[in-house]
Design an enzyme around this catalytic site. Structure first.
Site, PDB file in Angstrom:
ATOM      1  N   SER A 186       0.816  -1.216   0.000  1.00  0.00           N
ATOM      2  CA  SER A 186       0.000   0.000   0.000  1.00  0.00           C
ATOM      3  C   SER A 186       0.849   1.265   0.000  1.00  0.00           C
ATOM      4  CB  SER A 186      -0.921   0.010   1.225  1.00  0.00           C
ATOM      5  OG  SER A 186      -1.634  -1.206   1.289  1.00  0.00           O
TER       6      SER A 186
ATOM      7  N   ALA B 165       3.963   3.923  -1.576  1.00  0.00           N
ATOM      8  CA  ALA B 165       4.080   4.641  -2.859  1.00  0.00           C
ATOM      9  C   ALA B 165       4.573   3.697  -3.961  1.00  0.00           C
ATOM     10  CB  ALA B 165       5.035   5.818  -2.692  1.00  0.00           C
TER      11      ALA B 165
ATOM     12  N   LYS C 287      -0.515  -2.580   7.668  1.00  0.00           N
ATOM     13  CA  LYS C 287      -1.955  -2.325   7.894  1.00  0.00           C
ATOM     14  C   LYS C 287      -2.764  -3.195   6.945  1.00  0.00           C
ATOM     15  CE  LYS C 287      -1.423   2.590   8.817  1.00  0.00           C
ATOM     16  NZ  LYS C 287      -0.846   3.337   7.716  1.00  0.00           N
TER      17      LYS C 287
ATOM     18  N   ALA D  63      14.466  -4.291  -2.913  1.00  0.00           N
ATOM     19  CA  ALA D  63      14.642  -2.887  -3.309  1.00  0.00           C
ATOM     20  C   ALA D  63      14.694  -1.971  -2.089  1.00  0.00           C
ATOM     21  CB  ALA D  63      13.500  -2.464  -4.223  1.00  0.00           C
TER      22      ALA D  63
ATOM     23  N   THR E 260      15.706   0.107   1.009  1.00  0.00           N
ATOM     24  CA  THR E 260      17.001   0.682   1.390  1.00  0.00           C
ATOM     25  C   THR E 260      17.028   0.941   2.904  1.00  0.00           C
ATOM     26  OG1 THR E 260      16.185   2.896   0.870  1.00  0.00           O
ATOM     27  CG2 THR E 260      17.377   1.729  -0.883  1.00  0.00           C
TER      28      THR E 260
ATOM     29  N   ASN F 114      18.873   0.703  -6.550  1.00  0.00           N
ATOM     30  CA  ASN F 114      18.210   1.504  -7.585  1.00  0.00           C
ATOM     31  C   ASN F 114      17.905   0.609  -8.783  1.00  0.00           C
ATOM     32  OD1 ASN F 114      17.734   3.421  -9.798  1.00  0.00           O
ATOM     33  ND2 ASN F 114      18.259   4.927  -8.240  1.00  0.00           N
TER      34      ASN F 114
ATOM     35  N   HIS G  56      15.656  13.852  -2.897  1.00  0.00           N
ATOM     36  CA  HIS G  56      14.463  12.998  -2.877  1.00  0.00           C
ATOM     37  C   HIS G  56      13.273  13.733  -2.266  1.00  0.00           C
ATOM     38  CE1 HIS G  56      17.306   9.663  -3.610  1.00  0.00           C
ATOM     39  NE2 HIS G  56      16.261   9.050  -4.113  1.00  0.00           N
TER      40      HIS G  56
ATOM     41  N   LYS H 260      10.725  10.530   2.164  1.00  0.00           N
ATOM     42  CA  LYS H 260      11.781   9.510   2.255  1.00  0.00           C
ATOM     43  C   LYS H 260      12.298   9.386   3.690  1.00  0.00           C
ATOM     44  CE  LYS H 260      15.876   7.661   0.026  1.00  0.00           C
ATOM     45  NZ  LYS H 260      15.336   6.297   0.094  1.00  0.00           N
TER      46      LYS H 260
ATOM     47  N   GLY I 188      20.050   4.919  -0.580  1.00  0.00           N
ATOM     48  CA  GLY I 188      20.811   3.711  -0.893  1.00  0.00           C
ATOM     49  C   GLY I 188      21.606   3.905  -2.173  1.00  0.00           C
ATOM     50  N   THR I 189      21.036   4.653  -3.103  1.00  0.00           N
ATOM     51  CA  THR I 189      21.726   4.878  -4.381  1.00  0.00           C
ATOM     52  C   THR I 189      22.990   5.714  -4.198  1.00  0.00           C
ATOM     53  OG1 THR I 189      19.563   4.848  -5.439  1.00  0.00           O
ATOM     54  CG2 THR I 189      21.395   5.723  -6.744  1.00  0.00           C
TER      55      THR I 189
HETATM   56  N1  LIG Z   1      15.704   0.045  -5.138  1.00  0.00           N
HETATM   57  C1  LIG Z   1      14.955   0.976  -5.728  1.00  0.00           C
HETATM   58  O1  LIG Z   1      15.021   1.185  -6.954  1.00  0.00           O
HETATM   59  C2  LIG Z   1      13.999   1.783  -4.913  1.00  0.00           C
HETATM   60  C3  LIG Z   1      13.915   1.578  -3.580  1.00  0.00           C
HETATM   61  N2  LIG Z   1      12.984   2.243  -2.835  1.00  0.00           N
HETATM   62  C4  LIG Z   1      12.911   1.893  -1.432  1.00  0.00           C
HETATM   63  O2  LIG Z   1      11.733   1.121  -1.230  1.00  0.00           O
HETATM   64  C5  LIG Z   1      11.238   1.343   0.090  1.00  0.00           C
HETATM   65  C6  LIG Z   1       9.780   1.760   0.028  1.00  0.00           C
HETATM   66  O3  LIG Z   1       9.656   2.997  -0.613  1.00  0.00           O
HETATM   67  P1  LIG Z   1       8.233   3.744  -0.723  1.00  0.00           P
HETATM   68  O4  LIG Z   1       7.223   2.844  -1.328  1.00  0.00           O
HETATM   69  O5  LIG Z   1       8.502   5.057  -1.325  1.00  0.00           O
HETATM   70  O6  LIG Z   1       7.898   3.946   0.832  1.00  0.00           O
HETATM   71  P2  LIG Z   1       6.458   4.072   1.526  1.00  0.00           P
HETATM   72  O7  LIG Z   1       6.709   4.566   2.906  1.00  0.00           O
HETATM   73  O8  LIG Z   1       5.531   4.818   0.651  1.00  0.00           O
HETATM   74  O9  LIG Z   1       5.948   2.553   1.584  1.00  0.00           O
HETATM   75  C7  LIG Z   1       6.483   1.605   2.478  1.00  0.00           C
HETATM   76  C8  LIG Z   1       5.414   0.575   2.775  1.00  0.00           C
HETATM   77  O10 LIG Z   1       5.924  -0.349   3.748  1.00  0.00           O
HETATM   78  C9  LIG Z   1       5.032  -0.341   4.873  1.00  0.00           C
HETATM   79  N3  LIG Z   1       5.746  -0.551   6.146  1.00  0.00           N
HETATM   80  C10 LIG Z   1       6.417   0.362   6.896  1.00  0.00           C
HETATM   81  N4  LIG Z   1       6.903  -0.201   8.010  1.00  0.00           N
HETATM   82  C11 LIG Z   1       6.516  -1.482   7.982  1.00  0.00           C
HETATM   83  C12 LIG Z   1       6.697  -2.565   8.872  1.00  0.00           C
HETATM   84  N5  LIG Z   1       7.402  -2.437  10.000  1.00  0.00           N
HETATM   85  N6  LIG Z   1       6.150  -3.760   8.537  1.00  0.00           N
HETATM   86  C13 LIG Z   1       5.459  -3.905   7.391  1.00  0.00           C
HETATM   87  N7  LIG Z   1       5.251  -2.909   6.500  1.00  0.00           N
HETATM   88  C14 LIG Z   1       5.786  -1.711   6.802  1.00  0.00           C
HETATM   89  C15 LIG Z   1       4.395   1.031   4.864  1.00  0.00           C
HETATM   90  O11 LIG Z   1       3.212   1.038   5.624  1.00  0.00           O
HETATM   91  P3  LIG Z   1       2.707   2.441   6.270  1.00  0.00           P
HETATM   92  O12 LIG Z   1       2.229   3.266   5.107  1.00  0.00           O
HETATM   93  O13 LIG Z   1       1.615   2.005   7.178  1.00  0.00           O
HETATM   94  O14 LIG Z   1       3.887   3.047   6.969  1.00  0.00           O
HETATM   95  C16 LIG Z   1       4.146   1.215   3.370  1.00  0.00           C
HETATM   96  O15 LIG Z   1       3.001   0.532   2.931  1.00  0.00           O
HETATM   97  C17 LIG Z   1      12.175   2.383   0.712  1.00  0.00           C
HETATM   98  O16 LIG Z   1      13.157   1.715   1.456  1.00  0.00           O
HETATM   99  C18 LIG Z   1      12.793   3.067  -0.495  1.00  0.00           C
HETATM  100  O17 LIG Z   1      14.032   3.661  -0.229  1.00  0.00           O
HETATM  101  C19 LIG Z   1      12.125   3.128  -3.393  1.00  0.00           C
HETATM  102  C20 LIG Z   1      12.177   3.392  -4.721  1.00  0.00           C
HETATM  103  C21 LIG Z   1      13.145   2.760  -5.599  1.00  0.00           C
HETATM  104  O1  LIG Z   2      12.897   6.266  -1.456  1.00  0.00           O
HETATM  105  C1  LIG Z   2      12.934   6.496  -2.679  1.00  0.00           C
HETATM  106  O2  LIG Z   2      12.027   7.133  -3.260  1.00  0.00           O
HETATM  107  C2  LIG Z   2      14.062   5.978  -3.442  1.00  0.00           C
HETATM  108  N1  LIG Z   2      14.911   5.200  -2.818  1.00  0.00           N
HETATM  109  C3  LIG Z   2      16.036   4.553  -3.385  1.00  0.00           C
HETATM  110  C4  LIG Z   2      17.305   4.998  -2.686  1.00  0.00           C
HETATM  111  O3  LIG Z   2      17.317   5.147  -1.454  1.00  0.00           O
HETATM  112  O4  LIG Z   2      18.327   5.145  -3.351  1.00  0.00           O
HETATM  113  C5  LIG Z   2      16.087   4.637  -4.883  1.00  0.00           C
HETATM  114  C6  LIG Z   2      15.496   5.867  -5.503  1.00  0.00           C
HETATM  115  O5  LIG Z   2      16.435   6.890  -5.512  1.00  0.00           O
HETATM  116  C7  LIG Z   2      14.179   6.294  -4.880  1.00  0.00           C
END
Ligand SMILES: NC(=O)C1=CN([C@@H]2O[C@H](COP(=O)(O)OP(=O)(O)OC[C@H]3O[C@@H](n4cnc5c(N)ncnc54)[C@H](OP(=O)(O)O)[C@@H]3O)[C@@H](O)[C@H]2O)C=CC1
Ligand SMILES: O=C(O)C1=N[C@H](C(=O)O)C[C@H](O)C1
Length: 251
Positions: free
Chosen positions: A10, A12, A36, A85, A87, A111, A142, A146, A152-153
């Protein structure tokens, strides 16, 4: 049909992944995991993975560093390939991933874009050639939601630069103070947060009377979601091991 378990479903990235996967004919999300409950989706969302009944081929994990150990333990216990993915992972998590790659196929990159992974390779070569006389600094930008900093990138790029250097740099995270003059053996890493910036990384090589700046901009989160799905489809029939984007590109 490749059956995907999506964690952080759920969030982003979870929402973006659902959109991207819906447009691909040979894969589908069969279950989600989050902290949730969410009854609004076409598949069940679990808050405890032990309750997951669906047959799953691969896990895609975009969640939270606190959720990661439980998700990874589930992947190992069920011998499921996992695309990581998330970080902000701890040193302990990273060691567990290394050890776990002997048991299950693991795809890990901070990334999922092709551009950043190509850039990392180019930076390693550049760093070797610009070893003397250039100060190296990284700036990442970012969105204001965040959690972790630096990204992480930024760390991935810093490690790539260091891999190309004979004399490894120490990382300086941010810089402030009355007495904090830069030293030759440091690489500064700086984090900016604001608005909806999807992700921007700039690596600066500052020399005497010349500057090289290399920049990557993600224009939306879609690029990460598409990369993650490619990674999952690549990983699903692989042997246990640690895989990354350079392998998907060259396959
Ligand atoms: N490798 C890549 O290319 C990329 C990596 N990322 C990484 O991906 C991760 C998620 O990013 P993003 O979607 O933007 O973040 P969000 O905060 O939008 O989403 C994270 C999700 O994980 C849930 N969550 C948080 N804590 C827990 C927990 N303890 N147990 C279970 N679920 C949990 C959140 O729930 P709730 O909303 O209730 O907090 C939410 O649904 C980050 O670490 C980000 O850095 C992001 C983009 C690209
Ligand atoms: O949290 C994000 O949005 C992103 N997280 C990754 C990171 O920590 O490098 C990858 C990307 O930059 C987006």
């Amino acid at each position: 049909m490749t059956k995907i378990l999506l964690t952080g479903v759920s969030g982003a990235m979870g929402c973006m992944l659902q959109q991207v996967i819906a447009a691909i004919p040979d894969c589908e999300v069969v279950a989600g995991f989050d902290q949730k409950e969410n009854d609004a989706l076409a598949f069940p969302v679990y808050t405890d993975l032990a309750n997951c009944q669906e047959k799953v081929d691969v896990i895609i994990d975009f969640s939270h560093f606190k959720a990661f150990p439980g998700i990874f333990a589930y992947a190992k216990a069920n011998k499921l390939p996992i695309v990581i993915a998330t970080t902000g992972l701890s040193q302990e998590d990273l060691s567990a991933i290394d050890a776990g790659s002997k048991e299950i196929p693991i795809f890990k990159t901070a990334n999922m874009s092709l551009g950043i992974n190509l850039l990392a390779k180019a930076l390693m070569e550049m760093a070797g050639k610009l070893e003397s006389g250039f100060d190296i600094e990284i700036i990442e930008k970012h969105h204001n939601k965040k959690i972790d900093a630096p990204s992480g990138t930024a760390l991935l790029l810093a490690d790539a630069v260091n891999d190309g250097l004979a004399q490894k740099k120490d990382y300086t995270f941010g810089r402030h103070g009355r007495d904090c003059k830069r030293t030759e053996n440091e690489m500064g890493i700086h984090a900016i947060r604001g608005g909806t910036i999807a992700g921007e990384h700039t690596v600066i090589f500052a020399g005497n009377d010349e500057i090289i700046e290399v920049k990557h901009t993600a224009l939306s989160k879609k690029v990460f979601a598409e990369g993650a799905v490619k990674a999952a489809l690549y990983l699903v029939d692989k042997k246990p091991g640690l895989y990354d984007m350079s392998m998907v590109v060259s396959d």
